[in-house]
Design a protein around this motif. Structure first.
Motif, mmCIF file in Angstrom:
data_model
loop_
_atom_site.group_PDB
_atom_site.id
_atom_site.type_symbol
_atom_site.label_atom_id
_atom_site.label_comp_id
_atom_site.label_asym_id
_atom_site.label_seq_id
_atom_site.Cartn_x
_atom_site.Cartn_y
_atom_site.Cartn_z
ATOM 1 N N LEU A 145 0.827 -1.207 0.000
ATOM 2 C CA LEU A 145 0.000 0.000 0.000
ATOM 3 C C LEU A 145 0.863 1.259 0.000
ATOM 4 O O LEU A 145 0.583 2.230 -0.715
ATOM 5 C CB LEU A 145 -0.931 -0.008 1.221
ATOM 6 N N ALA A 146 1.936 1.237 0.797
ATOM 7 C CA ALA A 146 2.840 2.381 0.838
ATOM 8 C C ALA A 146 3.512 2.597 -0.517
ATOM 9 O O ALA A 146 3.663 3.738 -0.982
ATOM 10 C CB ALA A 146 3.890 2.176 1.931
ATOM 11 N N GLY A 180 2.999 5.860 -2.757
ATOM 12 C CA GLY A 180 4.220 6.557 -3.135
ATOM 13 C C GLY A 180 4.365 6.700 -4.636
ATOM 14 O O GLY A 180 4.810 7.744 -5.127
ATOM 15 N N TYR A 181 3.982 5.662 -5.373
ATOM 16 C CA TYR A 181 4.051 5.707 -6.837
ATOM 17 C C TYR A 181 3.091 6.762 -7.386
ATOM 18 O O TYR A 181 3.433 7.521 -8.294
ATOM 19 C CB TYR A 181 3.706 4.328 -7.398
ATOM 20 N N LEU A 182 1.881 6.826 -6.817
ATOM 21 C CA LEU A 182 0.922 7.850 -7.222
ATOM 22 C C LEU A 182 1.441 9.251 -6.899
ATOM 23 O O LEU A 182 1.304 10.185 -7.690
ATOM 24 C CB LEU A 182 -0.418 7.629 -6.526
ATOM 25 N N GLY A 183 2.028 9.396 -5.722
ATOM 26 C CA GLY A 183 2.573 10.686 -5.347
ATOM 27 C C GLY A 183 3.701 11.126 -6.258
ATOM 28 O O GLY A 183 3.786 12.307 -6.633
ATOM 29 N N ALA A 222 2.205 12.321 -9.459
ATOM 30 C CA ALA A 222 1.592 13.637 -9.308
ATOM 31 C C ALA A 222 2.649 14.745 -9.316
ATOM 32 O O ALA A 222 2.458 15.794 -9.943
ATOM 33 C CB ALA A 222 0.791 13.687 -8.005
ATOM 34 N N VAL A 223 3.776 14.515 -8.633
ATOM 35 C CA VAL A 223 4.836 15.528 -8.580
ATOM 36 C C VAL A 223 5.428 15.773 -9.963
ATOM 37 O O VAL A 223 5.610 16.919 -10.396
ATOM 38 C CB VAL A 223 5.935 15.091 -7.590
ATOM 39 N N VAL A 224 5.703 14.697 -10.698
ATOM 40 C CA VAL A 224 6.305 14.837 -12.022
ATOM 41 C C VAL A 224 5.338 15.515 -12.987
ATOM 42 O O VAL A 224 5.716 16.420 -13.740
ATOM 43 C CB VAL A 224 6.739 13.457 -12.562
ATOM 44 N N LEU A 225 4.074 15.092 -12.973
ATOM 45 C CA LEU A 225 3.083 15.682 -13.877
ATOM 46 C C LEU A 225 2.850 17.154 -13.569
ATOM 47 O O LEU A 225 2.678 17.973 -14.477
ATOM 48 C CB LEU A 225 1.769 14.907 -13.791
#
Length: 246
Positions: free
Chosen positions: A4-5, A9-12, A15-18
């Motif tokens: 889950l972490a 983390g992958y989604l975060g 989001a930062v890169v996009l």
């Protein structure tokens, strides 16, 4: 908890890169729109702000419905038979481009019922196509083992050939067709191919929607077949990636 972490983390990270890549372009586009809006009102004093806003909203709504202005006439065609057939494909494959949707209450209710039975039917068909693809690869691998007396090499070779062939047929060659028929760049065609076959379906690029172009009658039918078999192939690749992750 670790999985889950990693997921969050992958989604975060995405989001930062996009945000870093796309936010400046969004701000620039907004500034350009405001500049053109105020410039139009300044150069044409007969225009009133609220009236212009209503016109803009009407144009946007009409465009979403597939209606565009061509001189003194309007362009229709998204809900002809070929357009409706392509919408049906995008509905039951769950691609859902979002550029076209039913506008009547009866059409929306029918779409719900149609998708309710169509999505399982589509999944069953994709599963059968994927199963046949796997059987073909395994059969070829067995033939190679019998003829050349290979053991582990035959299976690895056939899987590699299937991967390369699928890349060519479903991801690398179709952008050339889209470049010719849609006027897109190769990068745009490749982007559309992956976004479509992965059923992400953003809807920023959709085939057969340019009113300034004439499309052959076979075009959407061929693309529909490409979507069907391409989704089955990509599902196998994603399944292989899932096995690696697990």
């Amino acid at each position: 908890l670790v999985l889950l972490a990693a997921y969050v983390g992958y989604l975060g990270l995405g989001a930062v890169v996009l945000q870093a890549l796309e936010r400046p372009a969004e701000v620039q586009a907004a500034q350009n729109l405001l500049r053109e809006h105020w410039g139009l009102l300044a150069n044409h004093t007969c225009l009133q702000g609220p009236s212009l806003q209503r016109l803009i909203e009407g144009i946007i709504q009409a465009y979403k419905s597939g209606i565009t202005l061509q001189g003194n006439t309007t362009s229709l065609g998204r809900w002809d038979y070929s357009g409706s057939f392509f919408f049906s494909i995008s509905a039951i494959t769950t691609i859902g481009y979002g550029n076209l949707s039913p506008s009547t209450a009866v059409g929306r209710i029918f779409c719900i019922v149609f998708a309710l039975f169509g999505i399982p039917l589509n999944l069953v068909l994709l599963n059968e196509i994927g199963h046949l693809m796997l059987l073909g690869v395994q059969h070829c691998a067995c033939r190679l083992e019998e003829v050349f007396h290979w053991q582990n090499k035959a299976s690895f070779l056939m899987k590699t050939c299937a991967l390369v062939t699928g890349l060519l047929l479903f991801l690398l060659l179709p952008p050339l067709l889209f470049s010719d028929k849609e006027g897109w760049s190769y990068e745009e065609g490749f982007y559309y191919s992956f976004i479509t076959l992965s059923t992400i379906g953003f809807g920023d690029y959709v085939i057969g929607m340019n009113p300034d172009r004439t499309y052959p009658s076979w075009y959407k039918n061929v693309v529909s077949l490409w979507i069907l078999f391409g989704m089955a192939w990509l599902a196998l690749v994603i399944k292989f990636c899932i096995n690696i992750l697990e």
